[in-house]
Design a protein around this motif. Structure first.
Motif: not given
Length: 158
Positions: A111-126
């Protein structure tokens, strides 16, 4: 390819918004032609003018929701609400945040890696995903734990 080979009675329609991904899909499809695998379509969940208009019995969305802006999830749910018949299946696969389920350290790092690549990305709450699905006539029906701290979430159109 693997899904089309494993489930030969299902016609598969791959899609992606990326030209590179579409070229890769087509190269694999050409190298190993399967009668139930169609040519890929350019579909961008944030651009409704790219969405197909025909109906589909099911939509399988694998590893997209966390590697795209939330608007792509909103688009996916709107599209599913438009092209799935009553009883049609929306199948989602990937990592999610879940209330009362501890986040695996590997998913937290991802999740942190995704957000560092693009702040609009990341794990979503189901729960957020399910609420968005409900807005478009989709009802959560099943959750299945998968390998590598991923889960499958399934919705039916009602």
């Amino acid at each position: 390819m693997a899904a089309a080979r494993a489930l030969p009675d299902i016609v598969w329609q791959p899609s992606d918004p990326s030209s590179e991904a579409l070229q890769s899909i087509e190269a694999w499809r050409t190298a190993d032609p399967l009668p139930n695998l169609r040519a890929p379509l350019r579909v961008d969940m944030t651009a409704p003018d790219t969405w197909p208009e025909q109906t589909y019995d099911a939509i399988a969305c694998i590893n997209m929701i966390h590697i795209s802006p939330w608007q792509a999830t909103e688009g996916l749910m709107a599209l599913a609400g438009q092209v799935l018949p009553v009883g049609g299946l929306l199948y989602l696969y990937g990592p999610y945040l879940e209330k009362d389920v501890p986040l695996a350290p590997s998913n937290a790092a991802f999740d942190e890696s995704l957000k560092s690549r693009n702040p609009a990305w990341g794990l979503r709450d189901s729960r957020d995903v399910s609420l968005e699905a409900k807005k478009h006539g989709l009802r959560f029906t099943r959750r299945v734990e998968m390998q590598a701290n991923n889960i499958s979430l399934m919705y039916r159109r009602f």
